[in-house]
Design a protein around this motif. Structure first.
Motif, mmCIF file in Angstrom:
data_model
loop_
_atom_site.group_PDB
_atom_site.id
_atom_site.type_symbol
_atom_site.label_atom_id
_atom_site.label_comp_id
_atom_site.label_asym_id
_atom_site.label_seq_id
_atom_site.Cartn_x
_atom_site.Cartn_y
_atom_site.Cartn_z
ATOM 1 N N ASP A 9 13.160 5.284 -139.755
ATOM 2 C CA ASP A 9 12.274 5.999 -140.679
ATOM 3 C C ASP A 9 10.839 5.554 -140.418
ATOM 4 O OD1 ASP A 9 10.994 7.281 -142.720
ATOM 5 O OD2 ASP A 9 12.252 6.489 -144.327
ATOM 6 N N MET A 10 10.046 6.426 -139.822
ATOM 7 C CA MET A 10 8.677 6.070 -139.451
ATOM 8 C C MET A 10 7.796 5.837 -140.672
ATOM 9 S SD MET A 10 9.204 6.022 -136.275
ATOM 10 C CE MET A 10 7.549 5.552 -135.794
ATOM 11 N N ARG A 11 8.252 6.283 -141.837
ATOM 12 C CA ARG A 11 7.456 6.062 -143.048
ATOM 13 C C ARG A 11 7.372 4.589 -143.416
ATOM 14 N NH1 ARG A 11 10.573 10.131 -146.907
ATOM 15 N NH2 ARG A 11 12.268 9.102 -145.773
ATOM 16 N N LEU A 12 8.246 3.768 -142.848
ATOM 17 C CA LEU A 12 8.164 2.333 -143.105
ATOM 18 C C LEU A 12 6.801 1.777 -142.701
ATOM 19 C CD1 LEU A 12 11.647 1.121 -141.774
ATOM 20 C CD2 LEU A 12 10.961 1.405 -144.158
ATOM 21 N N PHE A 13 6.217 2.351 -141.659
ATOM 22 C CA PHE A 13 4.945 1.841 -141.152
ATOM 23 C C PHE A 13 3.772 2.228 -142.040
ATOM 24 C CE2 PHE A 13 7.739 1.907 -137.486
ATOM 25 C CZ PHE A 13 7.514 0.666 -136.941
ATOM 26 N N ALA A 14 4.011 3.080 -143.030
ATOM 27 C CA ALA A 14 2.942 3.408 -143.974
ATOM 28 C C ALA A 14 2.659 2.240 -144.907
ATOM 29 C CB ALA A 14 3.316 4.643 -144.789
ATOM 30 N N HIS A 15 3.608 1.319 -145.039
ATOM 31 C CA HIS A 15 3.400 0.111 -145.841
ATOM 32 C C HIS A 15 2.530 -0.853 -145.031
ATOM 33 C CE1 HIS A 15 6.368 1.146 -148.909
ATOM 34 N NE2 HIS A 15 7.144 1.573 -147.924
ATOM 35 N N ARG A 16 1.328 -1.117 -145.530
ATOM 36 C CA ARG A 16 0.396 -1.972 -144.786
ATOM 37 C C ARG A 16 0.967 -3.371 -144.574
ATOM 38 N NH1 ARG A 16 -4.365 -4.553 -146.741
ATOM 39 N NH2 ARG A 16 -4.053 -3.475 -148.707
ATOM 40 N N GLY A 17 1.674 -3.888 -145.575
ATOM 41 C CA GLY A 17 2.264 -5.211 -145.430
ATOM 42 C C GLY A 17 3.318 -5.234 -144.336
ATOM 43 N N PHE A 18 4.161 -4.201 -144.285
ATOM 44 C CA PHE A 18 5.198 -4.108 -143.260
ATOM 45 C C PHE A 18 4.564 -4.060 -141.873
ATOM 46 C CE2 PHE A 18 7.932 -1.651 -140.448
ATOM 47 C CZ PHE A 18 9.175 -2.224 -140.642
ATOM 48 N N SER A 19 3.593 -3.171 -141.684
ATOM 49 C CA SER A 19 2.951 -3.017 -140.384
ATOM 50 C C SER A 19 2.192 -4.284 -139.987
ATOM 51 C CB SER A 19 1.984 -1.833 -140.400
ATOM 52 O OG SER A 19 2.666 -0.631 -140.673
ATOM 53 N N GLY A 20 1.500 -4.898 -140.949
ATOM 54 C CA GLY A 20 0.756 -6.115 -140.652
ATOM 55 C C GLY A 20 1.663 -7.262 -140.251
ATOM 56 N N ALA A 21 2.794 -7.386 -140.933
ATOM 57 C CA ALA A 21 3.728 -8.462 -140.609
ATOM 58 C C ALA A 21 4.329 -8.258 -139.224
ATOM 59 C CB ALA A 21 4.830 -8.530 -141.659
ATOM 60 N N VAL A 22 4.679 -7.018 -138.892
ATOM 61 C CA VAL A 22 5.243 -6.724 -137.572
ATOM 62 C C VAL A 22 4.229 -7.027 -136.476
ATOM 63 C CG1 VAL A 22 6.049 -4.863 -136.073
ATOM 64 C CG2 VAL A 22 6.909 -5.026 -138.417
ATOM 65 N N LEU A 23 2.984 -6.613 -136.669
ATOM 66 C CA LEU A 23 1.941 -6.862 -135.669
ATOM 67 C C LEU A 23 1.689 -8.359 -135.495
ATOM 68 C CD1 LEU A 23 -0.212 -5.765 -133.735
ATOM 69 C CD2 LEU A 23 -1.801 -5.704 -135.676
ATOM 70 N N ALA A 24 1.683 -9.095 -136.611
ATOM 71 C CA ALA A 24 1.471 -10.545 -136.532
ATOM 72 C C ALA A 24 2.574 -11.206 -135.715
ATOM 73 C CB ALA A 24 1.406 -11.146 -137.933
ATOM 74 N N ASP A 25 3.822 -10.800 -135.928
ATOM 75 C CA ASP A 25 4.930 -11.367 -135.168
ATOM 76 C C ASP A 25 4.785 -11.074 -133.679
ATOM 77 O OD1 ASP A 25 6.009 -12.351 -137.461
ATOM 78 O OD2 ASP A 25 7.649 -10.912 -137.596
#
Length: 507
Positions: free
Chosen positions: A266-282
């Motif tokens: 579900d690509m809408r998961l990436f609309a959550h800034r916290g989710f996207s930020g955590a993934v990018l940090a990892d």
């Protein structure tokens, strides 16, 4: 953004006895993967001596596992959501153990690369399933934070257990024995897990779309292969073609997920800034660390002359720091803030890597050990909190897919780190000038130089090893500087992307 998702029946799930026993089984799977990842670095000098791989083949042995697992994690996470996370975990653990035997008895570089690739297929089933099961077993946010901390601490402990046990085995047995230590762990996991783990799945998952699976695999492998080849050999038609194929496949994958009523991811998961930020940090953290870690064991053994067991003990401070930080990371994030803990952890890792730019052949262990300790503490804080953020940002029905995205970032970062930073080390190393009569194999890898020196006169061998070790350390310090830059940039990005992110207090 604070997650308020709390499914019906959560109270009964929290009170269900045995959830901590179930967690102990899940962390065995984490231990299995962590141990395997660390022993390869220790065994690399022995594999180089026995199988005589080229420098490129040696890099493939290190990163093909990450390539394959990165390409399949999303697909396997979605499959677990559909057929059951317990089922896919037990199947994957069994396959992981079986393929470990193939790794142990590989007789050529090509067979070792194939064995590592197959291990990636099995490994892709394990990590998303463990995190998804944690999300479904622990509904209380504070308990889940502790469970995630234990999960992360076990992975860190595995990075300590692997070198120590692997070093002992390498001193007493042949290099293939380090892969066979997976078998008893796998056996306990399967037997105990079959009895204690609860099954969970998405009740309305939709079909497992094979076209999406193929697009994901082609996209990830093509893109990462292009980056690896370009970093190692510069721009070439083959790398460009692979990159275009990979980018096209990933674009098609995203478009297909947006049109499917029940997408694989579900690509809408990436609309959550916290989710996207955590993934990018990892992703950025592992990118900055992995290439350096891959070569650290070679530095300790082939440059400083430590035995494998001693080299394993030398890496212990990183694991100790990560375990300690992981167990208190959730509490720290609630007391201060998510972004303070994650950004601070990443900055600590970045500054520690910067300190490694000062090492040389004779650097004393106090500096190396202190740097490793701070790397472990920083990584323990960051990884534990980002995993908690990712899990708490999605409904439990999508836990497998969300966990797969998290692990994909991890494995993609590892592959890119080994490819890019590893290529820096290899590129600098190959440029050294050896004495007259230096065999070509000595320029492929430091392990090749050590092996070549054994057949040369003492004076020539000494000159060869001095030049080779100096070149290797020069490459290592350059890679450390590049890794430090990436980590400090990740710290700044996390500070802004994780603004206002909070962990649920469970009130």
């Amino acid at each position: 953004m604070t997650s308020t998702l709390r499914p019906a029946g959560a109270t009964e799930a929290v009170r269900r006895p045995g959830r901590w026993l179930a967690l102990s089984v899940l962390v065995l799977a984490v231990l299995l993967v962590a141990v395997d990842a660390t022993v390869l670095g220790l065994a690399t000098p022995f594999i180089s001596e026995d199988l005589a791989p080229t420098g490129t083949q040696l890099l493939w042995m290190g990163d093909v596992y990450s390539f394959v697992i990165a390409g399949l994690l999303v697909s396997m996470g979605g499959l677990g959501d559909r057929i059951g996370r317990k089922r896919i975990l037990l199947i994957g653990a069994t396959a992981f153990g079986a393929v470990s035997v193939l790794n142990a008895y590989a007789s050529t570089p090509e067979l070792m690369i194939l064995a590592r690739a197959l291990l990636g297929v099995a490994g892709a089933t394990l990590m998303p399933a463990t995190l998804a099961l944690i999300r479904n077993i622990f509904h209380d946010p504070r308990e889940r934070s502790l469970a995630v901390g234990i999960w992360g601490a076990t992975a860190s402990a595995g990075t300590a257990v692997g070198p120590i046990v692997g070093g002992f085995l390498l001193e007493h047995f042949w290099w293939g024995s380090v892969f066979l230590i997976n078998l008893p762990v796998m056996a306990v996991l399967v037997v105990v897990g079959a009895k204690t783990l609860p099954e969970s799945r998405n009740p309305h998952p939709g079909p497992w779309d094979l076209r999406s699976v193929a697009l994901s695999l082609v996209g990830m492998v093509g893109t990462v292969y292009a980056v690896k080849e370009t970093a190692a050999h510069g721009f070439a038609p083959e790398a460009l073609a692979a990159g275009l194929l990979g980018a096209g496949a990933l674009g098609a994958f995203v478009r297909r997920q947006l049109t499917l009523p029940k997408p694989l991811l579900d690509m809408r998961l990436f609309a959550h800034r916290g989710f996207s930020g955590a993934v990018l940090a990892d992703l950025l953290t592992i990118l900055g660390l992995s290439g350096l870690v891959f070569f650290l064991s070679q530095y300790l053994q082939l440059v400083q002359g430590r035995r494998p067991f001693e080299a394993g003990l030398a890496e212990l401070p990183a694991a100790i720091g990560a375990v300690a930080a992981g167990l208190v990371a959730g509490r720290a994030a609630r007391r201060f803030s998510v972004r303070a803990v994650v950004s601070g952890g990443l900055a600590a890792v970045g500054l520690s890597l910067a300190a490694l730019t000062a090492v040389d052949q004779s650097t004393g262990y106090p500096l190396v050990g202190t740097v490793l300790l701070f790397v472990g503490v920083g990584a323990g804080f960051s990884f534990t909190v980002t995993a908690d953020v990712i899990l708490s940002s999605v409904p439990k029905e999508q836990a497998g897919a969300a966990s797969a995205v998290s692990e994909t970032a991890y494995e993609l970062g590892a592959a890119l780190g080994i490819a890019v930073l590893g290529s820096i080390v290899t590129g600098v190393y190959r440029g050294f000038t050896g004495p007259a009569g230096t065999p070509a194999a000595a320029h492929e890898s430091l392990g090749g130089a050590v092996e070549a020196a054994r057949g040369l006169p003492a004076d020539t061998a000494g000159a060869l090893l001095t030049s080779a070790r100096e070149a290797f350390v020069d490459g290592l310090t350059l890679a450390a500087g590049a890794g430090a830059t990436v980590l400090l940039a990740a710290s700044v990005a996390a500070w802004f992307l994780l603004r206002d992110q909070r962990l649920d207090n469970g009130h």
